[in-house]
Design an enzyme around this catalytic site. Structure first.
Site, short mmCIF file in Angstrom:
data_model
loop_
_atom_site.label_atom_id
_atom_site.label_comp_id
_atom_site.label_asym_id
_atom_site.label_seq_id
_atom_site.Cartn_x
_atom_site.Cartn_y
_atom_site.Cartn_z
N ASP A 59 9.20 14.82 51.87
CA ASP A 59 9.81 13.56 51.46
C ASP A 59 11.31 13.76 51.26
O ASP A 59 11.72 14.48 50.34
CB ASP A 59 9.15 13.07 50.17
CG ASP A 59 9.78 11.79 49.63
OD1 ASP A 59 10.66 11.22 50.30
OD2 ASP A 59 9.40 11.38 48.52
N GLU A 138 34.90 35.31 49.45
CA GLU A 138 34.88 36.15 48.26
C GLU A 138 34.64 35.24 47.05
O GLU A 138 35.57 34.72 46.45
CB GLU A 138 36.21 36.89 48.10
CG GLU A 138 36.51 37.84 49.24
CD GLU A 138 37.88 38.49 49.12
OE1 GLU A 138 38.11 39.51 49.80
OE2 GLU A 138 38.72 37.98 48.35
N GLU A 140 33.79 34.17 43.38
CA GLU A 140 33.85 34.62 41.99
C GLU A 140 32.93 33.76 41.14
O GLU A 140 32.63 32.61 41.49
CB GLU A 140 35.29 34.55 41.47
CG GLU A 140 36.25 35.44 42.25
CD GLU A 140 37.71 35.11 42.02
OE1 GLU A 140 38.56 35.94 42.35
OE2 GLU A 140 38.01 33.99 41.51
N GLU A 220 36.15 40.57 37.20
CA GLU A 220 37.33 39.82 37.63
C GLU A 220 38.31 39.62 36.47
O GLU A 220 38.09 40.10 35.36
CB GLU A 220 36.94 38.48 38.26
CG GLU A 220 37.03 38.46 39.79
CD GLU A 220 38.45 38.69 40.31
OE1 GLU A 220 39.41 38.49 39.54
OE2 GLU A 220 38.59 39.06 41.49
N GLU A 228 33.01 39.40 40.55
CA GLU A 228 33.10 39.16 41.99
C GLU A 228 32.25 40.20 42.71
O GLU A 228 32.30 41.38 42.38
CB GLU A 228 34.55 39.25 42.48
CG GLU A 228 34.70 39.00 43.98
CD GLU A 228 36.15 39.00 44.43
OE1 GLU A 228 36.44 39.60 45.49
OE2 GLU A 228 37.00 38.43 43.72
N HIS A 277 38.15 32.76 47.96
CA HIS A 277 39.08 33.06 49.05
C HIS A 277 38.26 33.39 50.29
O HIS A 277 37.36 34.23 50.25
CB HIS A 277 39.98 34.24 48.67
CG HIS A 277 40.62 34.10 47.33
ND1 HIS A 277 40.88 35.18 46.51
CD2 HIS A 277 41.05 33.01 46.66
CE1 HIS A 277 41.46 34.76 45.39
NE2 HIS A 277 41.56 33.44 45.47
N ARG A 347 49.75 36.71 47.43
CA ARG A 347 48.62 35.96 46.88
C ARG A 347 49.02 34.67 46.20
O ARG A 347 48.17 33.96 45.66
CB ARG A 347 47.83 36.86 45.91
CG ARG A 347 46.97 37.89 46.63
CD ARG A 347 46.29 38.85 45.65
NE ARG A 347 45.21 39.59 46.29
CZ ARG A 347 45.34 40.65 47.05
NH1 ARG A 347 46.57 41.12 47.31
NH2 ARG A 347 44.30 41.27 47.58
N GLU A 366 43.35 34.76 55.41
CA GLU A 366 42.58 34.45 54.20
C GLU A 366 43.06 33.10 53.67
O GLU A 366 44.22 32.95 53.27
CB GLU A 366 42.80 35.54 53.15
CG GLU A 366 42.12 35.27 51.82
CD GLU A 366 42.59 36.20 50.71
OE1 GLU A 366 41.82 36.47 49.80
OE2 GLU A 366 43.77 36.64 50.78
N ARG A 368 42.94 30.62 50.72
CA ARG A 368 42.67 30.89 49.32
C ARG A 368 42.31 29.68 48.45
O ARG A 368 41.73 29.86 47.37
CB ARG A 368 43.89 31.60 48.71
CG ARG A 368 44.11 32.98 49.33
CD ARG A 368 45.38 33.65 48.82
NE ARG A 368 45.38 33.92 47.40
CZ ARG A 368 44.76 34.95 46.82
NH1 ARG A 368 44.08 35.81 47.55
NH2 ARG A 368 44.82 35.12 45.52
#
Length: 477
Positions: A59, A138, A140, A220, A228, A277, A347, A366, A368
């Site tokens: 359903d 990645e 967290e 972290e 992480e 990220h 970063r 990457e 982020r």
């Protein structure tokens, strides 16, 4: 920990695998539009080879964001490749990850996130640009000792607790042994300050036993159990499956230890939130396409991919940062990637080009901004579609930004575009910019409208309620 998975190629192999492990039950798992796993269980006798081609009925009207009650009958189609023995059930139970199909047309259900990921992979191949998109998120998360919350007409509250929390430095814990982690100092002290080493280790070994290879685990930055665990990259659809297993394992191992895990992006005030990220790259015929002789060892194609991500980043936040809580993380000052720029190693930019290895196979970008509240199937599909749009339209990402963006003077900072600062802003950005998602019928117009409506409902739910901080600010006016 013995392996409890097998990448089967047929229903027959799955049945043999189940019998080898003494399974008595079969658990069918599938993702709803928000990314939460749903499931139902049958006895193993009800599973046949034909189930993998004909499907199993359920359903669909009670799943949020899915069918109306007059169209409730749906089918799930188990994927033999995803077979594993559930490590958390008392009775031996075979688990299968499933896609959803319409019982009348036998077509893939357009609101099934896993189907959208499969269509994104098919569209990638159809463009001739590449044949594989690899993703390495990645994610967290926090592991708390307790969480309490309530919302009534006359009041509301929330409280999370962790023995690691710096706010407990003065609590009578009979005895209080100290070793509390100060705000922003959780990256990464050894035990006894890090109280969760054994918990994370069991999470790692459980993931490995289910066919989810792990690269590393650690505490972290935030106090109170932020963690992480990084898993090895994989193709889009398979990564969606693995991240679904990931969340399932994290939450259930935490529960086994009498704790609770959450992927809320910002459960604590004044400390870092949880991001996701996401590393990504394109390959064709077994060769990496992002390696070249341009900036930071990237190819021209990779730079165009970056251009697409940066152009569509505001719209992407409605999918990659899907909650009102997401925008309590996306604020400057907490390593939050709010600035739409790219740079090697930096970063503070929304897009970072890792430089750990000169190997062309390791060349990737990457992205982020995403957070782990996102539906992984939808988030990776949307990022891929944005990057492909950048390649197809040769979108120039502009010059890289090598400076620490958080420390730029105001006159420079105002020239750097940012992600939306609220779910409403993200929703409005997606309303204005979603044509790139519709290529190849990967996302349908109707499904994009559903996403926008769900985001609007969440935004309104929050904005209609008085907030405790408003009493602090305004009660005595």
């Amino acid at each position: 920990m013995a392996d409890k998975y097998r990448h089967c190629t047929s229903g027959r192999e799955v049945l043999e695998f189940a019998k080898e492990h003494g399974a008595k039950l079969v658990d069918f798992k599938f993702s709803d539009p928000l990314g939460a796993w749903q499931h139902f269980v049958m006895t193993l006798d009800c599973l046949s080879e034909e189930s993998f081609s004909e499907g199993v009925g359920f359903d669909g009207s009670s799943i949020r964001g899915w069918q109306a009650i007059q169209e409730s009958d749906m089918l799930i189609l188990p994927d033999p490749y995803t077979a594993f023995i559930d490590p958390f059930t008392t009775e031996p139970t075979l688990s299968l990850i499933c896609s959803v199909i319409d019982p009348i047309t036998r077509q893939s259900y357009s609101r099934d996130p896993r189907n959208i990921a499969a269509k994104a992979e098919a569209y990638l191949k159809s463009t001739g640009i590449a044949d594989t998109a690899y993703f390495g998120p990645e994610a967290e998360f926090f592991i708390f000792d307790e969480v309490r919350y309530d919302n009534e007409a006359n009041g509301c509250f929330y409280e999370v607790q962790s023995v690691e929390g710096i706010w407990n430095s003065g609590r009578d814990e009979m005895p209080n042994l100290g070793h509390k982690i100060r705000h922003k100092e959780g990256y990464f002290p050894v035990p006894p300050s890090d109280t969760l080493q054994d918990v994370r280790n069991e999470m790692v070994l459980t993931l490995e036993s289910l066919g989810v290879p792990v690269e590393r685990q650690h505490h972290e930055v935030a106090t109170a159990g932020q963690a992480e665990i990084d898993i090895r990259y994989d193709s889009l659809l398979r990564m969606g499956d693995k991240m679904s297993i990931y969340k399932y394992v994290i939450k259930n191992v935490a529960k086994k230890y009498g704790k609770t895990a959450t992927f809320m992006p910002k459960p604590l005030f004044g400390d870092n939130g949880s991001g996701m990220h996401t590393h990504q790259s394109l390959w064709k015929d077994g060769k990496p396409l992002f390696a070249g002789n341009r900036y930071a060892g990237l190819s021209e194609l990779a730079l165009y991919y970056i251009g697409g991500l940066l152009k569509h980043a505001p719209a992407l936040t409605a999918i990659c940062n899907p909650t009102t809580n997401s925008y309590k993380r996306l604020v400057p000052g907490f390593e939050a990637p709010v600035n739409l720029a790219y740079s090697a190693r930096n970063r503070s930019a929304a897009i970072r080009i890792p430089t750990y290895s000169p190997d062309p196979k390791a060349k990737r970008i990457e992205f982020r901004p995403p957070d782990p509240a996102a539906n992984i199937y939808l988030a990776c599909s949307a990022m891929l579609m944005a990057g492909l749009d950048g390649i197809q339209n040769r979108i120039d990402p502009g010059e890289p930004l090598e400076k620490n963006i958080y420390e730029l003077p105001p006159e420079e900072l105002k020239r750097v575009p940012t992600v939306p600062d609220s779910l409403r802003g993200a929703m409005e950005a997606l309303e204005q910019d979603h044509e790139f998602l519709l290529k190849g019928d990967v996302f349908t117009k109707e499904f994009v409208e559903l996403i926008i409506e769900m985001r609007r409902r969440d935004y309104d739910t929050l904005r209609l309620r008085p907030h405790p901080i408003e009493f602090y600010l305004y009660y005595d006016i």
